[in-house]
Every structure is written in C-alpha cells, then in structure tokens.
Design a protein around this motif. Sequence first.
Motif, PDB file in Angstrom:
ATOM      1  N   ASP A  55       0.851  -1.180   0.000  1.00 33.84           N
ATOM      2  CA  ASP A  55       0.000   0.000   0.000  1.00 33.84           C
ATOM      3  C   ASP A  55       0.892   1.236   0.000  1.00 33.84           C
ATOM      4  N   VAL A  56       0.567   2.222  -0.849  1.00 35.08           N
ATOM      5  CA  VAL A  56       1.412   3.398  -1.040  1.00 35.08           C
ATOM      6  C   VAL A  56       0.571   4.664  -0.977  1.00 35.08           C
ATOM      7  N   VAL A  57       1.080   5.662  -0.268  1.00 33.57           N
ATOM      8  CA  VAL A  57       0.452   6.977  -0.243  1.00 33.57           C
ATOM      9  C   VAL A  57       1.497   8.030  -0.594  1.00 33.57           C
ATOM     10  N   VAL A  58       1.021   9.108  -1.214  1.00 36.41           N
ATOM     11  CA  VAL A  58       1.867  10.248  -1.548  1.00 36.41           C
ATOM     12  C   VAL A  58       1.168  11.501  -1.056  1.00 36.41           C
ATOM     13  N   ASP A  59       1.893  12.339  -0.324  1.00 37.77           N
ATOM     14  CA  ASP A  59       1.356  13.600   0.178  1.00 37.77           C
ATOM     15  C   ASP A  59       1.254  14.584  -0.988  1.00 37.77           C
ATOM     16  N   VAL A  60       0.032  14.982  -1.343  1.00 39.96           N
ATOM     17  CA  VAL A  60      -0.166  15.955  -2.425  1.00 39.96           C
ATOM     18  C   VAL A  60      -0.791  17.248  -1.892  1.00 39.96           C
ATOM     19  N   ARG A  61      -0.625  17.489  -0.591  1.00 39.20           N
ATOM     20  CA  ARG A  61      -1.098  18.750   0.003  1.00 39.20           C
ATOM     21  C   ARG A  61      -0.052  19.820  -0.304  1.00 39.20           C
ATOM     22  N   PRO A  62      -0.404  20.810  -1.121  1.00 38.72           N
ATOM     23  CA  PRO A  62       0.591  21.786  -1.593  1.00 38.72           C
ATOM     24  C   PRO A  62       1.348  22.520  -0.485  1.00 38.72           C
ATOM     25  N   ASP A  63       0.720  22.753   0.651  1.00 40.33           N
ATOM     26  CA  ASP A  63       1.365  23.508   1.731  1.00 40.33           C
ATOM     27  C   ASP A  63       2.047  22.625   2.769  1.00 40.33           C
ATOM     28  N   SER A  64       2.087  21.327   2.530  1.00 36.46           N
ATOM     29  CA  SER A  64       2.658  20.387   3.493  1.00 36.46           C
ATOM     30  C   SER A  64       4.188  20.380   3.409  1.00 36.46           C
ATOM     31  N   THR A  65       4.824  20.218   4.558  1.00 32.64           N
ATOM     32  CA  THR A  65       6.293  20.105   4.582  1.00 32.64           C
ATOM     33  C   THR A  65       6.758  18.778   3.993  1.00 32.64           C
ATOM     34  N   THR A  66       5.839  17.820   3.831  1.00 35.86           N
ATOM     35  CA  THR A  66       6.201  16.527   3.239  1.00 35.86           C
ATOM     36  C   THR A  66       5.571  16.350   1.853  1.00 35.86           C
ATOM     37  N   TYR A  67       5.232  17.461   1.215  1.00 35.91           N
ATOM     38  CA  TYR A  67       4.647  17.425  -0.128  1.00 35.91           C
ATOM     39  C   TYR A  67       5.542  16.611  -1.064  1.00 35.91           C
ATOM     40  N   GLY A  68       4.946  15.661  -1.773  1.00 32.88           N
ATOM     41  CA  GLY A  68       5.692  14.844  -2.722  1.00 32.88           C
ATOM     42  C   GLY A  68       6.388  13.648  -2.110  1.00 32.88           C
ATOM     43  N   GLN A  69       6.332  13.505  -0.797  1.00 37.51           N
ATOM     44  CA  GLN A  69       6.945  12.348  -0.149  1.00 37.51           C
ATOM     45  C   GLN A  69       5.938  11.201  -0.078  1.00 37.51           C
ATOM     46  N   SER A  70       6.469   9.991  -0.078  1.00 36.77           N
ATOM     47  CA  SER A  70       5.602   8.817  -0.042  1.00 36.77           C
ATOM     48  C   SER A  70       5.888   7.960   1.182  1.00 36.77           C
ATOM     49  N   PHE A  71       4.947   7.075   1.445  1.00 34.71           N
ATOM     50  CA  PHE A  71       5.071   6.081   2.504  1.00 34.71           C
ATOM     51  C   PHE A  71       4.467   4.802   1.953  1.00 34.71           C
ATOM     52  N   SER A  72       5.111   3.674   2.222  1.00 36.63           N
ATOM     53  CA  SER A  72       4.553   2.391   1.796  1.00 36.63           C
ATOM     54  C   SER A  72       4.638   1.382   2.923  1.00 36.63           C
ATOM     55  N   ILE A  73       3.711   0.439   2.879  1.00 42.78           N
ATOM     56  CA  ILE A  73       3.636  -0.593   3.906  1.00 42.78           C
ATOM     57  C   ILE A  73       2.964  -1.819   3.307  1.00 42.78           C
ATOM     58  N   VAL A  74       3.418  -2.998   3.717  1.00 40.44           N
ATOM     59  CA  VAL A  74       2.744  -4.234   3.325  1.00 40.44           C
ATOM     60  C   VAL A  74       1.570  -4.440   4.275  1.00 40.44           C
ATOM     61  N   LEU A  75       0.389  -4.583   3.677  1.00 45.20           N
ATOM     62  CA  LEU A  75      -0.817  -4.924   4.426  1.00 45.20           C
ATOM     63  C   LEU A  75      -1.207  -6.337   4.019  1.00 45.20           C
ATOM     64  N   SER A  76      -1.534  -7.161   5.008  1.00 47.53           N
ATOM     65  CA  SER A  76      -1.851  -8.551   4.686  1.00 47.53           C
ATOM     66  C   SER A  76      -2.852  -9.132   5.665  1.00 47.53           C
ATOM     67  N   GLU A  77      -3.393 -10.283   5.276  1.00 48.31           N
ATOM     68  CA  GLU A  77      -4.290 -10.980   6.196  1.00 48.31           C
ATOM     69  C   GLU A  77      -3.522 -11.493   7.411  1.00 48.31           C
ATOM     70  N   GLU A  78      -2.227 -11.700   7.268  1.00 48.26           N
ATOM     71  CA  GLU A  78      -1.429 -12.174   8.394  1.00 48.26           C
ATOM     72  C   GLU A  78      -1.156 -11.067   9.406  1.00 48.26           C
ATOM     73  N   ASN A  79      -0.731  -9.874   8.943  1.00 44.28           N
ATOM     74  CA  ASN A  79      -0.365  -8.834   9.908  1.00 44.28           C
ATOM     75  C   ASN A  79      -1.565  -7.988  10.347  1.00 44.28           C
TER      76      ASN A  79
END
Length: 181
Positions: free
Chosen positions: A83-107
């Motif tokens: 699962d991947v997200v990207v900050d597209v809030r123009p005024d955010s200090t993390t604009y353009g940064q992404s975060f990813s994580i494995v989501l599963s039935e196990e975890n």
Amino acid sequence: MTVKETHLSGCFVIEPQVFGDDRGYFFESFNQKVFEERTGLEINFVQDNQSMSQRGVLRGLHFQKGEFAQAKLVRVIKGRVLDVVVDVRPDSTTYGQSFSIVLSEENQKQLFVPRGFAHGFSVLEDNTIFSYKCDNYYNKESEGGIIYNDKDLNIDWKLSEAEVQLSEKDKLLPEFKSLQS
C-alpha cells in the motif's frame, strides 16, 4: 490497538489486537472512539468499498479533489498488497513524499490515509481482497491521479514492470509534476 503516525503528518498505521486460538481469531477492525482518542482526528466514514485482484494488479495512484476529497482507512482481508500513499497537500512540509507498507491478512495492519493524499496499491498475491472506508462519497468529476511509475516519486511497487497490470484509465494518469501547475 496500536496507532503510530508515519513520517507523513496525519497518516497512521493501525495494528489491532488479535485474539487467536485453535478455532481461529477475532479482532476489532474499527472503533471510532478509540481511533479519535489515539489520532486526535474526528472521522465519520460514510462509504465502504472492497476489491478483489490478482497478483500484479496495480491500482493507483488516485485521489479526490476539492470538496470531494476523501480520507480512507484501508486494510487487506485476504492476501497481501504493498500500500502506497503520496502527500499531495501543496502547503505540506512533506509534499511529494511517499510512505509504503505491506498490508496482509497475516499482519492485519491498517493504514489511515488523510485527505490530500494520493493512494494506490500493488497486489502481491492472487485473490487478494482489499477493503477501505471513506469519509466522503466518490465523485467522478473530482478524480485525480498520478502515474504509478513517475520518475520523480520513484516508488518501488515490489513488482517487475512485466508483472504490472493497469486499468486503461490508470495508464493515462499524469506525472506528479503536473499537479504543481
């Protein structure tokens, strides 16, 4: 339930407490009171969505604009995704940064995606069932997106190029830099 904020403000990883024995398991997948206490956010989910996909399917990166922006709480019921997200809030200090994580039935981990984020996922196992709650209704005219293989974002989707299966719509998504204009 454990709630940890990612390096992207307002984006949280949620781990429920799972109670298991030889019969199977039980866990509370969402509790609004606990969510609000641990995140400091008031949320009112109004729509639940679910998809089933095969390995290699990549959905995203999508977002809703303006008054139809959506926050989402996403999880996997069966299988595994990146699962991947990207900050597209123009005024955010993390604009353009992404975060990813494995989501599963196990975890059984979940990701809270705030409004102002692009979201997508790559499917890592066949017959994966992905579920998400939204705090606003979908509006076709408010769709936005970013092409999954944008060079500026440089996201590793954990799939080879040959494996990636996109919808016709997702093949036409613009590059990240087009959001700035």
